[in-house]
Scaffold this motif. Structure first.
Motif, short mmCIF file in Angstrom:
data_model
loop_
_atom_site.label_atom_id
_atom_site.label_comp_id
_atom_site.label_asym_id
_atom_site.label_seq_id
_atom_site.Cartn_x
_atom_site.Cartn_y
_atom_site.Cartn_z
N ALA A 58 0.70 -1.30 0.00
CA ALA A 58 -0.01 -0.12 -0.03
C ALA A 58 0.90 1.20 -0.03
N ASN A 59 0.61 2.17 -0.99
CA ASN A 59 1.38 3.58 -0.91
C ASN A 59 0.77 4.37 0.45
N VAL A 60 1.78 5.08 0.84
CA VAL A 60 1.74 5.83 2.17
C VAL A 60 1.97 7.12 1.59
N ARG A 61 1.02 8.11 1.66
CA ARG A 61 1.15 9.07 1.20
C ARG A 61 1.44 10.44 2.03
N SER A 62 1.34 11.83 1.59
CA SER A 62 1.66 12.82 2.37
C SER A 62 0.59 13.50 3.03
N GLY A 63 -0.87 13.05 2.46
CA GLY A 63 -1.95 13.48 2.92
C GLY A 63 -3.01 12.53 2.70
N PRO A 64 -4.33 12.91 3.03
CA PRO A 64 -5.41 12.08 2.71
C PRO A 64 -6.04 12.14 1.21
N GLY A 65 -5.31 11.68 0.24
CA GLY A 65 -5.77 11.78 -1.05
C GLY A 65 -4.61 11.20 -2.19
N PRO A 76 2.22 -5.99 3.99
CA PRO A 76 1.37 -6.86 4.61
C PRO A 76 1.73 -7.23 6.12
N GLN A 77 3.09 -7.66 6.19
CA GLN A 77 3.59 -8.13 7.36
C GLN A 77 3.91 -6.96 8.22
N ASP A 78 3.93 -5.92 7.83
CA ASP A 78 4.24 -4.48 8.74
C ASP A 78 2.98 -4.41 9.51
N SER A 79 3.53 -4.15 10.93
CA SER A 79 2.26 -3.71 11.96
C SER A 79 1.97 -2.02 11.77
N LEU A 80 1.01 -1.66 11.39
CA LEU A 80 0.57 -0.32 11.57
C LEU A 80 -0.29 0.22 12.61
N HIS A 81 0.27 1.09 13.29
CA HIS A 81 -0.51 2.02 14.11
C HIS A 81 -1.31 3.04 13.54
N TYR A 82 -2.51 2.82 13.82
CA TYR A 82 -3.55 3.66 13.14
C TYR A 82 -4.02 4.65 14.09
N ARG A 83 -3.65 5.90 13.70
CA ARG A 83 -3.85 6.99 14.58
C ARG A 83 -5.06 7.82 14.44
N CYS A 84 -5.66 8.04 13.18
CA CYS A 84 -6.70 8.81 13.20
C CYS A 84 -7.25 8.61 11.59
N TYR A 85 -8.25 9.03 11.27
CA TYR A 85 -8.72 9.10 9.66
C TYR A 85 -9.27 10.66 9.47
N TRP A 94 -9.44 7.94 4.54
CA TRP A 94 -7.81 7.75 4.59
C TRP A 94 -7.32 7.75 6.04
N THR A 95 -6.62 6.77 6.46
CA THR A 95 -5.97 6.52 7.77
C THR A 95 -4.63 7.07 8.12
N LEU A 104 8.07 4.94 9.29
CA LEU A 104 7.43 5.89 8.24
C LEU A 104 6.10 6.34 8.59
N THR A 105 5.54 7.59 8.64
CA THR A 105 4.07 7.90 8.85
C THR A 105 3.65 8.72 7.57
N GLY A 106 2.26 8.54 7.52
CA GLY A 106 1.69 8.90 6.33
C GLY A 106 0.41 8.38 6.25
N TRP A 107 -0.17 8.57 5.16
CA TRP A 107 -1.96 8.26 4.93
C TRP A 107 -1.99 7.02 3.85
N ILE A 108 -2.84 6.27 4.37
CA ILE A 108 -3.27 5.06 3.54
C ILE A 108 -4.47 5.20 3.47
N ARG A 109 -5.20 5.03 2.07
CA ARG A 109 -6.59 4.70 1.94
C ARG A 109 -7.10 3.55 2.65
N ASP A 110 -8.37 3.71 3.24
CA ASP A 110 -8.87 2.69 4.23
C ASP A 110 -9.16 1.41 3.39
N THR A 111 -9.64 1.33 2.19
CA THR A 111 -9.81 0.15 1.42
C THR A 111 -8.73 -0.76 1.42
N TYR A 112 -7.52 -0.33 1.84
CA TYR A 112 -6.32 -1.21 1.68
C TYR A 112 -5.89 -1.57 3.02
#
Length: 122
Positions: A58-65, A76-85, A94-95, A104-112
């Motif tokens: 999944a792409n990690v982006r600089s903003g929700p879009g 898929p094997q990475d543990s992701l800390h969900y902060r907010c959406y 986007w979360t 790495l911090t950033g935004w991923i679309r919730d469908t992924y």
């Protein structure tokens, strides 16, 4: 029942229906999803405190879009800390995540994201 009373009740019923009919659209607007004009470079400080993973790369982006720059990717094997959406202008959600493996911090679309991403508004 006399005619005046029956007519009076009918008028009162119409008045109540009219008032309720007028009130309903206002409450329907209150239920619309929260949206933000997703802007690139937004790093909110919110911490929803939940974890998950991406379904695939999944792409990690600089903003929700999707229009925002790609910062990197999550596996898929990475543990992701969900902060907010946040919801983007197109209605997609986007979360904001931190990848616990790469930091790495950033935004991923919730469908992924597993579980549909975060359920805490930014």
């Amino acid at each position: 029942m006399n005619t005046k009373l029956r007519n009076g009740l009918a008028v009162a019923g119409i008045a109540v229906v009219g008032i309720v009919g007028i009130a309903l659209p206002a409450s329907a607007n209150d239920e619309k999803p929260f949206t933000v004009a997703g802007f690139c470079g937004w790093d909110p400080g919110t911490d929803g405190g939940t974890y998950g993973h991406a379904y695939g790369h999944a792409n990690v982006r600089s903003g929700p879009g999707a229009h925002c720059d790609r910062r990197g990717g999550a596996e898929p094997q990475d543990s992701l800390h969900y902060r907010c959406y946040a919801a983007a202008a197109d209605g997609s959600t986007w979360t904001y995540v931190t990848d616990e493996r790469t930091w790495l911090t950033g935004w991923i679309r919730d469908t992924y994201l597993s579980g549909g991403g975060s359920y805490t508004h930014c």
